[in-house]
Design a protein around this motif. Structure first.
Motif, PDB file in Angstrom:
ATOM      1  N   HIS A 119       0.829  -1.194   0.046  1.00 43.45           N
ATOM      2  CA  HIS A 119      -0.027   0.142   0.095  1.00 43.45           C
ATOM      3  C   HIS A 119       0.898   1.153   0.170  1.00 43.45           C
ATOM      4  CE1 HIS A 119      -3.220  -2.623   0.748  1.00 43.45           C
ATOM      5  NE2 HIS A 119      -2.787  -3.022   1.854  1.00 43.45           N
ATOM      6  N   GLY A 120       2.147   1.227   0.015  1.00 39.89           N
ATOM      7  CA  GLY A 120       3.104   2.277   0.310  1.00 39.89           C
ATOM      8  C   GLY A 120       3.050   2.713   1.823  1.00 39.89           C
ATOM      9  N   SER A 121       4.253   3.159   1.949  1.00 37.07           N
ATOM     10  CA  SER A 121       4.198   3.835   3.467  1.00 37.07           C
ATOM     11  C   SER A 121       3.146   4.883   3.885  1.00 37.07           C
ATOM     12  CB  SER A 121       5.682   4.428   3.747  1.00 37.07           C
ATOM     13  OG  SER A 121       6.548   3.348   3.745  1.00 37.07           O
ATOM     14  N   ASP A 122       2.858   5.764   2.761  1.00 36.11           N
ATOM     15  CA  ASP A 122       1.929   6.650   2.996  1.00 36.11           C
ATOM     16  C   ASP A 122       0.652   6.315   3.294  1.00 36.11           C
ATOM     17  OD1 ASP A 122       3.867   8.662   2.971  1.00 36.11           O
ATOM     18  OD2 ASP A 122       3.412   9.372   0.934  1.00 36.11           O
ATOM     19  N   GLY A 123       0.232   5.146   2.465  1.00 38.42           N
ATOM     20  CA  GLY A 123      -0.987   4.520   2.707  1.00 38.42           C
ATOM     21  C   GLY A 123      -1.237   3.991   3.942  1.00 38.42           C
ATOM     22  N   VAL A 124      -0.186   3.329   4.462  1.00 37.04           N
ATOM     23  CA  VAL A 124      -0.241   2.660   5.847  1.00 37.04           C
ATOM     24  C   VAL A 124      -0.340   3.626   7.009  1.00 37.04           C
ATOM     25  CG1 VAL A 124       0.877   1.018   7.753  1.00 37.04           C
ATOM     26  CG2 VAL A 124       0.738   0.658   4.842  1.00 37.04           C
ATOM     27  N   ARG A 125       0.415   4.897   6.657  1.00 34.65           N
ATOM     28  CA  ARG A 125       0.530   6.117   7.679  1.00 34.65           C
ATOM     29  C   ARG A 125      -1.056   6.642   7.626  1.00 34.65           C
ATOM     30  NH1 ARG A 125       5.685   8.487   9.066  1.00 34.65           N
ATOM     31  NH2 ARG A 125       4.489  10.685   9.248  1.00 34.65           N
ATOM     32  N   TYR A 126      -1.747   6.807   6.397  1.00 39.97           N
ATOM     33  CA  TYR A 126      -2.992   7.277   6.385  1.00 39.97           C
ATOM     34  C   TYR A 126      -3.960   6.440   7.467  1.00 39.97           C
ATOM     35  CZ  TYR A 126      -7.627   8.235   4.695  1.00 39.97           C
ATOM     36  OH  TYR A 126      -8.945   8.605   4.589  1.00 39.97           O
ATOM     37  N   TRP A 127      -3.824   5.151   7.296  1.00 37.35           N
ATOM     38  CA  TRP A 127      -4.711   4.422   8.170  1.00 37.35           C
ATOM     39  C   TRP A 127      -4.427   4.639   9.441  1.00 37.35           C
ATOM     40  CZ3 TRP A 127      -2.121   0.488  11.069  1.00 37.35           C
ATOM     41  CH2 TRP A 127      -3.075  -0.131  11.982  1.00 37.35           C
ATOM     42  N   ALA A 128      -3.145   4.483   9.945  1.00 38.85           N
ATOM     43  CA  ALA A 128      -2.691   4.785  11.342  1.00 38.85           C
ATOM     44  C   ALA A 128      -3.097   6.099  11.797  1.00 38.85           C
ATOM     45  CB  ALA A 128      -1.235   4.532  11.511  1.00 38.85           C
ATOM     46  N   ALA A 129      -2.953   7.142  11.184  1.00 46.61           N
ATOM     47  CA  ALA A 129      -3.342   8.531  11.605  1.00 46.61           C
ATOM     48  C   ALA A 129      -4.762   8.651  11.563  1.00 46.61           C
ATOM     49  CB  ALA A 129      -2.843   9.513  10.645  1.00 46.61           C
ATOM     50  N   SER A 130      -5.700   7.867  11.130  1.00 41.88           N
ATOM     51  CA  SER A 130      -7.105   8.020  11.124  1.00 41.88           C
ATOM     52  C   SER A 130      -7.467   7.126  12.685  1.00 41.88           C
ATOM     53  CB  SER A 130      -7.630   6.914  10.235  1.00 41.88           C
ATOM     54  OG  SER A 130      -7.368   7.538   8.845  1.00 41.88           O
ATOM     55  N   GLY A 131      -6.378   6.808  13.468  1.00 40.93           N
ATOM     56  CA  GLY A 131      -7.103   6.321  14.728  1.00 40.93           C
ATOM     57  C   GLY A 131      -7.205   7.294  15.783  1.00 40.93           C
ATOM     58  N   ARG A 132      -7.930   7.731  16.456  1.00 40.76           N
ATOM     59  CA  ARG A 132      -7.789   8.912  17.388  1.00 40.76           C
ATOM     60  C   ARG A 132      -7.116   8.611  18.661  1.00 40.76           C
ATOM     61  NH1 ARG A 132     -12.287   9.083  19.828  1.00 40.76           N
ATOM     62  NH2 ARG A 132     -13.318   7.183  19.012  1.00 40.76           N
ATOM     63  N   PRO A 133      -6.714   9.685  19.215  1.00 42.69           N
ATOM     64  CA  PRO A 133      -5.707   9.489  20.491  1.00 42.69           C
ATOM     65  C   PRO A 133      -6.574   8.601  21.499  1.00 42.69           C
ATOM     66  CG  PRO A 133      -5.634  11.878  19.683  1.00 42.69           C
ATOM     67  CD  PRO A 133      -6.812  11.277  19.106  1.00 42.69           C
ATOM     68  N   GLY A 134      -5.838   7.668  21.961  1.00 42.04           N
ATOM     69  CA  GLY A 134      -6.546   6.961  23.033  1.00 42.04           C
ATOM     70  C   GLY A 134      -7.511   5.865  22.548  1.00 42.04           C
ATOM     71  N   ALA A 135      -7.887   5.883  21.548  1.00 36.20           N
ATOM     72  CA  ALA A 135      -8.964   5.011  20.873  1.00 36.20           C
ATOM     73  C   ALA A 135      -8.353   3.696  20.249  1.00 36.20           C
ATOM     74  CB  ALA A 135      -9.880   5.620  20.012  1.00 36.20           C
TER      75      ALA A 135
END
Length: 867
Positions: free
Chosen positions: A606-622
């Protein structure tokens, strides 16, 4: 930074932009140009320091690591673009039980401290069925060798993910600096009586054969059974019935306990009963922790079955009658000796000999058989499922063993730590309660010693008495200048090596520090405490501790404790807490559960940016579900950014003043978004910023680009084209920088087409700079024009869809009806709207709601007619 086009830099847009290969290209360039190096000339106010979690080096990273470390990297990149010198080191947590277990399995060895060092030892190419015993120094060499290999793999993955770490600033929790700082802090705690040694009941893992701290426990539901057992009263007047899940501990029973208000037992308090099989007189005691509603209301107090036994033993001043060895087996006992008195010594010995050498589980089965034969087991065992305490990395239930351990005082610091917790800004705020609940629930001081090998040794020796026994009260403490030391190989001042373990000589402390005892000093280790005073003053207290919520009770709490004792302050200003990654069954992904996904294949797919996009979609603490679908969305977003950027940069002249309403609206809206994004990222709300910026980009591509395309291409004259060109390039510059913390590779790639230097060293977008393009203030009327024109364009598109006409089919005549004020605003940009919608003639009408009518040209035979 000026917005719009940088005429000093040539524009070089590739014919076919692609995502493939960007990670390697830009990782190498960033390293070569030292883009992420820390500027240690900046004063504390100009520094943003991160207490980076050191991942455990015991195998491989998994997608949960990618998830949480991406959150930290987004914040680091944002702060760097805000002008801060970002102190972003990386540590490796390479000591402790997980590493030892991996080394044992990988090389097929086990540590035997009694063996001498073998300089010629080479591990087998393939581990055999039986592990090879090796000396402690040989074992440590193997641990160091394997962790060094793992660390290289970890670093490669982190670089591929795009972590903006300063890779010149790494450390290992078993490294020389970490050992020195850990030992130095311990000795200073010892000098202040904040650390102490005690022989006491200790939670114990029988497989790892080491003590375990309260913070490392977890409850697991396990099958068990209640056994109703009768204890004969010592005076022969009857029986007392007790329910227990651990009948094998009857030989360790030192009392029976019931609640002081329980009328069934009030007449019996102070009397004695005899333990079945062993005929040991034990008292019946009263204590408020006994539960009248549990079983018969009476319980055995054994030394030791659980932590409640420890409380009862201590508060009721009972003797110790321990039966378990450190390996979990029943030890040999000679009945009749001191502490093992019985009214029938011979019978007790015969019965106990059938348990000696057995594990707790096998001893339980055997004693049940013996109790049945003696008729002291009443009825059949009653199956239950109950919570049993385990070491979080262990496979068998914990036992409680009496042993000599080191402790750091925590109970006395609880109130002060609660106050310190309130001084920290929590992201999200509700996570503060987890710390408070942990502090309020503490049951004892922190056990920091472990009976293992690959860890930071306690820097102490003890004098050996003339009779050969070790005098633990006569400590031999090294001078701080000698640290770090290994007491198992180093010699205390004033002694010779040949005096080790000899009468009148010395003996090394055999234990190592718990891994949390070292990891709790990560701010000091990374910041060079007591080694680099200049650096430490620039980074401590740190700005943020990023970590997962499940280790608030361990790493976060322990770091606060050490900072309070050593510095009298909080270790960081902010605590940024991430959640777990959940598998499809909504369970936490972890190595121990065997449900982890290793990330490299995902990064490549998916490319590093694609994986980072998924990761950054997770809210703090959730907690966030593992979702490759979101990674695909991130990849599509990156591709969209490439293509939109290519379009914008395909025509960059003429450039001029931003005069047209749609262009002014774009700049005005973007300035407001920059203000919002800046404020939210300062509060660690990275998910909100990604979501809103993504929506802005899609609206930019779907609406604004289409609306101004013809004008940008010069169809309405050069001045109007210049307004569009400046609007497009200015917006692209800002949106690239807004997305740079999330998608570092694709944004760097596009930036390099038309800007000098790295985007990650560029200034964060400035709302004032944008607004200067349109007179210094937001143009709300232009924004309303933009909104109304965009809605009209969407309505015309819907009408095309309803009539199943493709875009290439012109609309010969369209009629847009709406309220008078909205129609007036649409008229202002009707030329742009007509070209974007492929409309020849545009009429207007009056309506309370937006309506569109469209007449399509009849396509010639063979031409496009439907979408």
């Amino acid at each position: 930074m000026s917005e719009g086009l940088d005429l000093s830099h040539p524009i070089n847009v590739p014919d076919k932009p692609a995502l493939e290969g960007l990670e390697q290209k830009w990782t190498d360039r960033w390293a070569k140009d030292a883009v992420y190096s820390f500027d240690r000339t900046r004063d504390r106010n100009g520094v943003f320091s991160i207490d980076t979690p050191p991942p455990t080096v015991s195998g491989s990273l998994h997608v949960g690591h990618v998830f949480s470390y991406t959150h930290t990297d987004v914040v680091a990149r944002f702060q760097r673009m805000r002008g801060k010198a970002v102190f972003y080191p990386m540590g490796w947590d390479d000591n402790g039980l997980p590493t030892e277990r991996r080394v044992q399995n990988y090389f097929g060895v086990r540590c035997d401290p009694s063996l001498p060092y073998d300089a010629a030892f080479t591990p087998p190419d393939k581990p055999g069925k039986q592990p090879i015993p090796v000396s402690r120094p040989n074992f440590i060499e193997l641990c160091t060798r394997l962790t060094a290999e793992d660390e290289k793999v970890f670093e490669h993955l982190w670089r591929h993910l795009g972590l903006s770490v300063d890779w010149s600033m790494t450390y290992a929790t078993i490294g020389r600096r970490a050992q020195r700082i850990s030992q130095l802090s311990f000795l200073r705690l010892l000098a202040r009586d904040l650390a102490y040694q005690l022989e006491a009941p200790t939670l114990w893992d029988v497989d790892f054969r080491t003590a375990v701290a309260q913070a490392e426990l977890e409850d697991r539901e396990q099958p068990g059974a209640y056994h109703k057992i009768r204890f004969a009263r010592a005076d022969g007047s009857g029986y007392v019935e007790v329910d227990t899940t651990r009948p094998e501990l009857i030989p360790a029973c030192v009392a029976i306990v019931a609640h002081p208000d329980d009328p069934r037992y009030q007449p019996l308090f102070g009397s004695e009963v005899l333990t079945p099989l062993f005929n040991v007189p034990v008292p019946i005691k009263a204590h408020h922790l006994a539960d009248p509603d549990k079983g018969t209301g009476a319980a055995m107090i054994c030394t030791f079955g659980d932590v409640t036994d420890v409380v009862w033993w201590r508060e009721l001043s009972l003797p110790v009658r321990a039966v378990l060895l450190p390996n979990g087996a029943f030890k040999p006992v000679v009945w009749g000796e001191s502490g093992w008195e019985s009214r029938d010594v011979d019978r007790a010995q015969v019965q106990y000999n059938q348990l000696a050498g057995l594990s707790a589980t096998k001893a339980r089965a055997r004693i049940v058989e013996l109790l049945k034969m003696s008729e002291d087991l009443l009825g059949e065992p009653r199956p239950i499922t109950h919570a049993v305490k385990f070491y979080e990395k262990g496979d068998r239930p914990l036992e409680i063993i009496t042993s000599r351990q080191w402790f750091i005082k925590t109970m006395d610091a609880r109130e002060q730590l609660l106050q310190r917790g309130a001084e920290i800004t929590w992201h999200p705020p509700y996570m503060q309660a987890r710390l408070e609940n942990w502090i309020n629930g503490l049951a004892g001081d922190w056990c920091v010693s472990r009976q293992r090998f690959f860890g930071v040794p306690f820097p102490l020796w003890y004098r050996v008495r003339e009779d050969g026994s070790v005098d633990h009260g006569a400590r031999l403490v090294p001078d701080e200048s000698r640290l770090p030391i290994d007491p198992s190989t180093d010699v205390p001042d004033g002694y010779r090596a040949d005096q080790r373990e000899q009468p009148g000589g010395f003996s090394a402390d055999p234990d190592v520090m718990d891994t949390w005892a070292t990891s709790s000093l990560t701010p000091q280790i990374a910041g060079g405490w007591e080694e680099d005073d200049d650096l430490f003053a620039r980074v401590f207290p740190m700005d943020v501790r990023p970590q997962a919520h499940d280790i608030i009770r361990t790493w976060l709490f322990a770091t606060m404790l050490r900072s309070e004792y050593e510095h009298g302050t909080i270790p960081w200003k902010n605590a940024a807490i991430s959640g777990w990654v959940l598998d499809p069954d909504r369970k936490k992904m972890s190595k121990s559960k065997g449900n982890v996904v290793t990330p490299m294949a995902l990064l490549e797919e998916h490319g590093s940016d694609g994986v980072r996009y998924w990761a950054a979609s997770g809210r703090p603490g959730a907690d966030t579900a593992f979702d490759p679908g979101q990674m695909k969305v991130g990849r599509r977003l990156s591709i969209k950014l490439l293509n939109a950027s290519k379009f914008v940069l395909s025509k960059t002249a003429p450039a001029g003043a931003v005069t047209e309403p749609l262009d002014r609206a774009l700049i005005s809206k973007l300035a407001a978004h920059v203000q919002f994004a800046t404020r939210e990222l300062e509060e660690y709300s990275y998910t909100t910023v990604l979501d809103t910026t993504e929506k802005f980009l899609w609206a930019f591509c779907d609406d604004y680009l289409e609306l101004v395309k013809a004008r940008r291409n010069g169809e309405f004259g050069e001045p109007l084209a210049a307004s569009a060109v400046t609007g497009l390039t200015s917006a692209l510059s800002v949106m690239l920088r807004l997305l740079a913390p999330y998608l570092p590779f694709v944004t760097e790639e596009v930036w390099s087409w038309w800007r000098a230097g790295s985007i990650h060293r560029a200034a964060w977008p400035d709302a004032e700079g944008l607004l200067a393009l349109i007179g210094g203030a937001r143009d709300e009327e232009a924004e309303r024009v933009y909104d109304d024109v965009s809605e009209a364009l969407a309505a015309i598109r819907r009408e095309r869809s309803v009539q199943k006409q493709g875009f290439k089919v012109p609309i010969s005549r369209a009629r847009v009806a709406w309220t008078a004020d909205r129609i007036a605003r649409i008229r202002v940009a009707q030329a742009d709207l007509k070209r974007a919608a492929n409309v020849d003639v545009l009429d207007f009408g009056d309506s309370d709601s937006l309506t569109v009518e469209a007449q399509f040209e009849v396509p010639a035979t063979g031409s496009e007619g439907t979408a």
